[in-house]
Design a protein around this motif. Sequence first.
Motif, mmCIF file in Angstrom:
data_model
loop_
_atom_site.group_PDB
_atom_site.id
_atom_site.type_symbol
_atom_site.label_atom_id
_atom_site.label_comp_id
_atom_site.label_asym_id
_atom_site.label_seq_id
_atom_site.Cartn_x
_atom_site.Cartn_y
_atom_site.Cartn_z
ATOM 1 N N THR A 114 10.100 -6.070 16.590
ATOM 2 C CA THR A 114 10.490 -6.839 17.783
ATOM 3 C C THR A 114 10.255 -8.330 17.564
ATOM 4 O O THR A 114 11.101 -9.172 17.897
ATOM 5 C CB THR A 114 9.661 -6.350 19.008
ATOM 6 N N PHE A 115 9.098 -8.658 16.989
ATOM 7 C CA PHE A 115 8.792 -10.073 16.694
ATOM 8 C C PHE A 115 9.851 -10.664 15.772
ATOM 9 O O PHE A 115 10.330 -11.784 15.974
ATOM 10 C CB PHE A 115 7.410 -10.200 16.040
ATOM 11 N N ALA A 116 10.228 -9.877 14.746
ATOM 12 C CA ALA A 116 11.217 -10.379 13.781
ATOM 13 C C ALA A 116 12.559 -10.627 14.479
ATOM 14 O O ALA A 116 13.210 -11.647 14.253
ATOM 15 C CB ALA A 116 11.379 -9.368 12.641
ATOM 16 N N THR A 117 12.945 -9.676 15.361
ATOM 17 C CA THR A 117 14.217 -9.831 16.084
ATOM 18 C C THR A 117 14.201 -11.128 16.898
ATOM 19 O O THR A 117 15.187 -11.858 16.954
ATOM 20 C CB THR A 117 14.428 -8.631 17.046
ATOM 21 N N LEU A 118 13.041 -11.395 17.541
ATOM 22 C CA LEU A 118 12.970 -12.556 18.422
ATOM 23 C C LEU A 118 12.701 -13.868 17.681
ATOM 24 O O LEU A 118 12.787 -14.949 18.269
ATOM 25 C CB LEU A 118 11.905 -12.318 19.495
ATOM 26 N N ALA A 119 12.369 -13.758 16.398
ATOM 27 C CA ALA A 119 12.107 -14.992 15.637
ATOM 28 C C ALA A 119 13.439 -15.674 15.265
ATOM 29 O O ALA A 119 13.490 -16.884 15.039
ATOM 30 C CB ALA A 119 11.317 -14.664 14.382
ATOM 31 N N ILE A 126 13.194 -13.300 7.440
ATOM 32 C CA ILE A 126 12.900 -12.622 8.717
ATOM 33 C C ILE A 126 13.786 -11.385 8.883
ATOM 34 O O ILE A 126 13.341 -10.315 9.304
ATOM 35 C CB ILE A 126 13.109 -13.593 9.911
ATOM 36 N N LEU A 127 15.055 -11.541 8.476
ATOM 37 C CA LEU A 127 16.005 -10.425 8.577
ATOM 38 C C LEU A 127 15.555 -9.244 7.716
ATOM 39 O O LEU A 127 15.583 -8.080 8.164
ATOM 40 C CB LEU A 127 17.374 -10.910 8.098
ATOM 41 N N ILE A 128 15.113 -9.572 6.473
ATOM 42 C CA ILE A 128 14.661 -8.496 5.570
ATOM 43 C C ILE A 128 13.433 -7.809 6.165
ATOM 44 O O ILE A 128 13.344 -6.580 6.235
ATOM 45 C CB ILE A 128 14.353 -9.056 4.158
ATOM 46 N N VAL A 129 12.465 -8.657 6.635
ATOM 47 C CA VAL A 129 11.240 -8.084 7.225
ATOM 48 C C VAL A 129 11.611 -7.230 8.442
ATOM 49 O O VAL A 129 11.113 -6.108 8.618
ATOM 50 C CB VAL A 129 10.257 -9.216 7.638
ATOM 51 N N GLY A 130 12.539 -7.761 9.263
ATOM 52 C CA GLY A 130 12.963 -7.031 10.474
ATOM 53 C C GLY A 130 13.547 -5.679 10.116
ATOM 54 O O GLY A 130 13.186 -4.649 10.710
ATOM 55 N N THR A 131 14.453 -5.655 9.116
ATOM 56 C CA THR A 131 15.089 -4.383 8.737
ATOM 57 C C THR A 131 14.058 -3.415 8.170
ATOM 58 O O THR A 131 14.019 -2.235 8.555
ATOM 59 C CB THR A 131 16.182 -4.639 7.662
ATOM 60 N N THR A 184 10.739 -3.335 8.582
ATOM 61 C CA THR A 184 9.802 -2.809 9.595
ATOM 62 C C THR A 184 10.509 -1.818 10.518
ATOM 63 O O THR A 184 9.913 -0.826 10.937
ATOM 64 C CB THR A 184 9.187 -3.948 10.437
ATOM 65 N N GLY A 185 11.790 -2.078 10.787
ATOM 66 C CA GLY A 185 12.563 -1.157 11.640
ATOM 67 C C GLY A 185 12.663 0.217 10.992
ATOM 68 O O GLY A 185 12.433 1.240 11.643
ATOM 69 N N ILE A 186 12.966 0.223 9.676
ATOM 70 C CA ILE A 186 13.109 1.519 8.974
ATOM 71 C C ILE A 186 11.775 2.261 8.969
ATOM 72 O O ILE A 186 11.697 3.447 9.271
ATOM 73 C CB ILE A 186 13.617 1.291 7.524
ATOM 74 N N ILE A 187 10.699 1.506 8.634
ATOM 75 C CA ILE A 187 9.374 2.158 8.567
ATOM 76 C C ILE A 187 8.975 2.691 9.950
ATOM 77 O O ILE A 187 8.493 3.820 10.081
ATOM 78 C CB ILE A 187 8.302 1.178 8.023
#
Length: 579
Positions: A26-31, A62-67, A69-72
Motif C-alpha cells: 500500500t505504501f509503495a502504491t501511494l508513493a 518503487i514499482l518493483i518493490v510494490g509488485t 511485496t504484492g506477490i509475497i
Amino acid sequence: MKILRTYIKENIGILSLGALFLTLNTFATLAIPFQISNIINLGIMKKDIDMVYSTSIKMVIILIVGTATGIIANHFVALFATNFTKKNRKLLIRNLESLTVDQVNDFGVASLVTRMGNDNNNAQRLIVAFFQMILPSPIMAVISIFMTIKLSPTLALIPLFTILVFALAIVLTLFKSLPYILKVQKKLDRMTLVLRERFIGAKIIRAFDNSKKERDKFNDVAQEYTDNYIIINKKFALLSPMAFALMSIVITLIIFFGAMKVLNNTLEIGSITAIVEYSLTTIAALIMSSMVLVQMPKAVVSIERIEEVLNVTSEIKDKEELKDNSYYEDILKQNPISLTFDNVCFRYKGAEKQILKNISFSVKAGERFAIVGATGSGKSTIAKVLLRLNDIESGRILINGVDALDLPLNCLRNQISYTPQKAYIFSGKIKDNFRFTNKNMTDEEMIKIAKIAQSYDFIDSLPDKFDSFVAQGGINFSGGQKQRLSIARALSKDANIYLFDDSFSALDYATDAKLRKELKTFLKDKITIIIAQRLNTIADADKIIVLKDSEITGMGTHQELLESNQEYIELAKSQGILE
Ligand SMILES: Nc1ncnc2c1ncn2[C@@H]1O[C@H](COP(=O)(O)OP(=O)(O)OP(=O)(O)O)[C@@H](O)[C@H]1O
Ligand SMILES: [Mg+2]
C-alpha cells in the motif's frame, strides 16, 4: 467465529507476514503520486533533467518493490485462507464420523454437502478478498488524506468529505441488504436438496411421468434463490455509479480549486496531479472493497454454518478412561462368543412410543438366531442398538458377559459384521468392496467368499471380474447382485457376530437356500443373526424370536412356533407355508 479466532491464533505468523507485505504494498502504491508531483514540480517546471532522471529511477524501484511485496503478500494470504478451509474439512469429516446417523440426518445430506463445499469455499474466497481488498482501503484512505493535507490542507477537505459520504453509503447499503444476504446459504441448501432428490429419484420421476412437476419444483426454489440475489444486487447497484460520479466531481473540484491556488501561487501545479491521484486511488479502493463487502456477511454465515456442525458432539461416546482395545479383545477372546439382550428398552430421540419393549434373549457361538415380525415391528432397531448406532434407554446388552456400554465403540463394532437392510456398495472396483475391512485379503480368499455369497458366477461373467467398475451407489448392478456383494463384504470381515438385516429378500428361493447352506458351514463357530420377513429363510434357525409391536411374542424353533405362536402361524399362512 470461534474457529476463525482459534485459527488466527495458531497462524498469527503467516497472517502478520501477509499484513506486513500488504502494508508495504500500500505504501509503495501511494508513493507513486508523490513522485509524480516531484517530477512535475521540481523536474519539469524547473527544467531540471537530472531531477527527472533520478525521480524516474525512484519510481521504477518503487514499482518493483510494490509488485514484489504484492506477490509475497498474496502468497501469505492465500496460504492462510486455503489452510483454513483444509483444516475445516478435516475437522468436519472427523466430527461427522463420530456423530450418530440421526444427528447427521438432523442436518441433512444436502446441507452437509453445501457446508463442506460451498460454505468452505466462501470462507476461503472471502478471507482472501478481505485481506486483498478491504484491509488496504482504510490504510490507503488515511495515508492519502495525510499526504493531501501535507500538500494542501484546504484541498484535502474535498477527498475527505467524499470518502466519508461514500463510506456512509456503503454502511447504509450493507445494513439494508443484510437480511437478504443472511438468507442466501439457506436457499442454496434448499436448492441442493431438491436437486439431489431429483437426481437420485430420476428413475421414479420418469416412471411416474412426474418430470414437469419436479422441474417446476426446482424452478421455484431456483427462482427464490435468484430473487434473493436480485434484491441484494439492486441494493448495491447504486454504489458503483455513485462512486464514479463522486470521482468525476472530486477531480473537477480539485482541478478547479487547485487551479485557483496555482494562479495565487499558493500551490504548485504538480501537487494538483498528486492530489487527484491520491483521491482516485482511494476511491477506486473503496469501490473494490464495497463490492467485496457485500459478500462478507455471507462469509460470516458460512463460517458459522461450519461451526454449527463442529459444535455438535456425538450422543454416543466411549466411556471415559477406557483401556486399549487389545485389553477388551483379550477378555472377549477368553470364551466363545455369547450375546445377551437383558430387558432392553429403546425409543428414538424425541419419539413418544417405545420401539423396543423389554427385549430379552441369549445367543451363543455356533447358534443361528433369527428375528421375524411384521414390517415396523422393530427388527432393524435391534440391529441398530446392538451396533450402538443408537443407545438403549434401559436394560443391558452383554457380549461375553461384558456390558456393551463398557466396551470401546470400535472394539464392540469389531465384533460384529453387519449387512444392512438396504444393500449399499461403494463406488470403485468390486474387489475394493471385498477388501473394505480386510485390506490384505488374497485373491483366493476373495473367490472363496464370493462363492459362499453366491456372487462368484456373476462376477466371473463380467469382463473385468473382480476389477469391474462399481458406479456410485452400485447402480450398475441389480438389486439381488448388490445384496450378494453386500453379503460378501460382510463375510470378508473377521468378526464373531454376523448380522444380516433382511439381506436375502432379493434372492430367489434356490439361491437363498444355497447361501444359507454355505453360511452354516462358514460361520459354524460364530453367532449368526438373520432378520427376515420370509419364514423359509429362517426355518432352519436354532432359535427364532417373533416381534410384534416392539415386543417379543414368542421364542423357539420353526416347528415350536408353528404350534404355539399366533403371529408366527399367521405369517406362515400369509406365505403359504400353512393352509
Ligand atoms: N430413525 C428413526 N427415527 C424415528 N423412528 C424410527 C426411526 N427408524 C425407525 N423408526 C420407527 O421404528 C419402528 C421400527 O422400525 P424398524 O426399522 O426397526 O422396523 P422393521 O421391523 O425393521 O421393519 P421392516 O421389516 O419394514 O424393515 C417403525 O415404526 C419406524 O417408524
Ligand atoms: Mg427393517
